[in-house]
Design an enzyme around this catalytic site. Structure first.
Site, PDB file in Angstrom:
ATOM      1  N   ASN A 230      58.648  19.485 -82.090  1.00 31.49           N
ATOM      2  CA  ASN A 230      59.355  19.684 -83.914  1.00 31.49           C
ATOM      3  C   ASN A 230      57.958  20.763 -84.192  1.00 31.49           C
ATOM      4  O   ASN A 230      57.374  20.319 -84.637  1.00 31.49           O
ATOM      5  CB  ASN A 230      59.161  18.341 -84.604  1.00 31.49           C
ATOM      6  CG  ASN A 230      59.354  18.773 -86.257  1.00 31.49           C
ATOM      7  OD1 ASN A 230      59.584  20.015 -86.348  1.00 31.49           O
ATOM      8  ND2 ASN A 230      59.755  17.908 -86.904  1.00 31.49           N
TER       9      ASN A 230
ATOM     10  N   ARG B 279      63.747  19.845 -82.729  1.00 33.04           N
ATOM     11  CA  ARG B 279      64.192  19.989 -84.282  1.00 33.04           C
ATOM     12  C   ARG B 279      64.183  21.569 -84.447  1.00 33.04           C
ATOM     13  O   ARG B 279      62.850  22.379 -83.827  1.00 33.04           O
ATOM     14  CB  ARG B 279      62.927  19.396 -84.146  1.00 33.04           C
ATOM     15  CG  ARG B 279      63.899  18.725 -86.179  1.00 33.04           C
ATOM     16  CD  ARG B 279      62.753  19.114 -87.336  1.00 33.04           C
ATOM     17  NE  ARG B 279      63.344  18.186 -88.219  1.00 33.04           N
ATOM     18  CZ  ARG B 279      62.181  19.664 -89.330  1.00 33.04           C
ATOM     19  NH1 ARG B 279      61.197  20.241 -89.440  1.00 33.04           N
ATOM     20  NH2 ARG B 279      62.366  19.753 -91.136  1.00 33.04           N
TER      21      ARG B 279
ATOM     22  N   HIS C 215      67.630  17.655 -93.240  1.00 29.73           N
ATOM     23  CA  HIS C 215      67.007  16.625 -93.128  1.00 29.73           C
ATOM     24  C   HIS C 215      68.323  15.292 -92.481  1.00 29.73           C
ATOM     25  O   HIS C 215      68.632  14.568 -93.311  1.00 29.73           O
ATOM     26  CB  HIS C 215      66.381  15.365 -94.606  1.00 29.73           C
ATOM     27  CG  HIS C 215      65.236  16.028 -95.231  1.00 29.73           C
ATOM     28  ND1 HIS C 215      65.420  16.215 -96.301  1.00 29.73           N
ATOM     29  CD2 HIS C 215      64.577  16.372 -94.970  1.00 29.73           C
ATOM     30  CE1 HIS C 215      64.310  17.002 -97.105  1.00 29.73           C
ATOM     31  NE2 HIS C 215      63.658  17.067 -95.797  1.00 29.73           N
TER      32      HIS C 215
ATOM     33  N   ARG D 286      58.213  21.597-104.738  1.00 21.62           N
ATOM     34  CA  ARG D 286      59.003  22.299-105.750  1.00 21.62           C
ATOM     35  C   ARG D 286      59.482  21.899-106.487  1.00 21.62           C
ATOM     36  O   ARG D 286      59.567  20.481-106.359  1.00 21.62           O
ATOM     37  CB  ARG D 286      60.095  21.877-103.598  1.00 21.62           C
ATOM     38  CG  ARG D 286      59.100  21.942-102.690  1.00 21.62           C
ATOM     39  CD  ARG D 286      60.192  22.185-101.289  1.00 21.62           C
ATOM     40  NE  ARG D 286      59.541  22.078 -99.857  1.00 21.62           N
ATOM     41  CZ  ARG D 286      60.167  20.954 -99.291  1.00 21.62           C
ATOM     42  NH1 ARG D 286      61.396  21.359 -99.336  1.00 21.62           N
ATOM     43  NH2 ARG D 286      59.515  21.067 -98.293  1.00 21.62           N
TER      44      ARG D 286
ATOM     45  N   GLU E 202      63.300  10.434 -87.263  1.00 22.80           N
ATOM     46  CA  GLU E 202      64.188  11.810 -86.585  1.00 22.80           C
ATOM     47  C   GLU E 202      64.216  11.862 -85.177  1.00 22.80           C
ATOM     48  O   GLU E 202      64.677  12.047 -84.497  1.00 22.80           O
ATOM     49  CB  GLU E 202      63.488  12.769 -87.312  1.00 22.80           C
ATOM     50  CG  GLU E 202      64.125  12.568 -89.225  1.00 22.80           C
ATOM     51  CD  GLU E 202      63.556  13.609 -89.867  1.00 22.80           C
ATOM     52  OE1 GLU E 202      61.870  12.990 -90.529  1.00 22.80           O
ATOM     53  OE2 GLU E 202      63.758  14.832 -90.975  1.00 22.80           O
TER      54      GLU E 202
END
Ligand code: ADP
Length: 399
Positions: A7, A91, A180, A241, A384
């Site tokens: 990743n 990923r 996600h 964010r 994940e």
């Protein structure tokens, strides 16, 4: 079968070697500050966390160090030869509309991924650096791309279209994509298993609440709506964010405060959300501690966050025409007891009721709703990397 999961971010590289016979992690680690003088890697082995300072210029050098020292080296090695790795799962952040499932990587796929770069200018090139480094270091190894956006490609058009001139969708593929996906897919499948139900019989809302955060409405095991958009800035407010705001705000900041496009981008991505409102930290642990001491802005930030997550869950009751189960996952969803409680308190009107003892948990698979709750609520830790390794194994076995 052993699968290496990679990743890559713009200055980081996370790796995890999985033994797929038992789905166990053999070793894992994170390289940080790649390209700087102070790059280092942290590895987790046999329960120990070890930090190794080793400056590297680029992703290829970082991966070379991982392969030569951390996977096969004398001191930290866990395998005797790189040939013991059967496949690599990468990923990828953005697959655009081109990828609705994971794929075996070849030159044509790399070109298609490059074509999606305008949609994720920071993320996809970093992911591709990992692919290229791997190609150079382990020749002819099968590699699979697993996209964060792929799971959401099942969204119906009315849930992904923006109310903009339609040609922007047709010409430039400007639409909602969502992110996600690997996590939403993993925890929704897992909650069905834990509940001993067929996923097709469940209306699920998954809440992936990490630094980046998104919600997903899942029916028949498929994503039908999600809170992030063309980019991962949309949806609920996050640690730093902004999430959904009045779309005119960037123009206002430009015209009235004289901010540049770059400054606004940085404000919305790095100085907003819970950090922006509280002025304390992007880490919920710090903001909760300040709230406990009576800090008003910390309280406001947390109340705002809990309310917006609950609002999104209620929205998805419309998308799904009801909800059977809500799932909390990722750093905040798995660990922040009071945030889960606060979100669920906003949903009392829908019959959501938390069992406070059960909710007193961190990072475990637990049903946290009370026996009377009309909607079940679970904490399901996400994985994940395991999902990427599973997809990789499945695709490589079919070769
Ligand atoms: P990322 O999106 O980078 O993977 P995470 O899923 O790790 O982010 O989420 C980061 C957030 O999770 C932090 O703001 C922090 O408040 C919270 N968090 C992570 N670990 C814990 C913990 N052990 N206890 C409480 N909060 C945690």
């Amino acid at each position: 079968m052993k699968v290496l999961v990679l990743n890559c971010g713009s200055s980081s590289l996370k790796y995890q070697l999985m033994d797929m016979e038992n789905e166990k992690v053999v070793t894992k680690g994170t390289y940080e500050r790649i390209g700087q003088d102070n790059s280092f890697v942290t590895i987790k082995q046999k329960g120990d966390k070890i930090r190794i300072e080793n400056p590297v210029k680029n992703h290829e050098a970082a991966l070379k160090f991982v392969m030569e020292e951390l996977l096969t080296g004398e001191k930290y090695g866990v395998i005797s030869d790189l040939n013991e790795i059967d496949a690599v799962g990468h990923r990828l952040v953005h697959g655009g509309e081109k990828f609705d499932h994971s794929v075996l990587i070849d030159d044509e796929i790399i070109e298609l991924i490059k074509e999606t770069t305008p949609l994720a200018p920071l993320h996809n090139p970093a992911c591709l650096l990992g692919v290229e480094a791997c190609q150079k270091l382990i020749k002819d190894i099968p590699m699979v791309a697993v996209f964060d956006t792929a799971f959401h490609q099942t969204m119906p058009k009315e849930n992904f279209i923006y109310p903009l001139p339609y040609e922007y969708y047709e010409k430039y593929k400007i639409r909602k994509y969502g992110f996600h996906g690997t996590s939403h897919k993993f925890v929704s499948q897992r909650v069905a298993e834990v509940m001993n139900k067929d996923i097709k019989d469940l209306k699920i809302v998954t809440c992936h609440l990490g630094q980046g955060a998104s919600l997903c409405a899942i029916q028949d095991g498929k994503s039908i709506n999600t809170s992030m958009g063309l980019t991962p800035l949309a949806g609920i407010a996050m640690c730093a964010r902004c999430g959904d705001i009045d779309p005119s705000l960037p123009f206002y900041l430009m015209d009235t405060l004289g901010k540049t496009k770059e400054e606004i981008n940085s404000i919305l991505n790095k100085e907003s959300g819970v950090l922006g409102i509280s002025g304390i930290s992007p880490d919920f642990r710090d903001v909760e501690a300040a709230k406990a001491e009576g800090n008003e802005r910390a309280t406001l930030a947390i109340d705002f966050y809990n309310h917006t997550v609950a609002e999104y869950i209620a929205r998805y009751a419309v998308s799904l025409q009801g909800i059977d189960v809500i799932v909390f996952t990722a750093g905040i969803g798995e660990n922040q007891i009071n945030i889960r409680k606060g979100i669920c308190e906003n949903l009392k009107f829908m019959g959501v009721e938390i069992d406070e003892n059960a909710n007193n948990c961190r990072g475990e698979e637990v049903e946290i709703s009370s026996a009377n709750s009309k909607i079940k609520v679970y904490v399901i830790p996400t994985d994940e990397e395991l999902m990427i390794a599973r997809d990789t194994k499945e695709i490589v076995e079919k070769m």
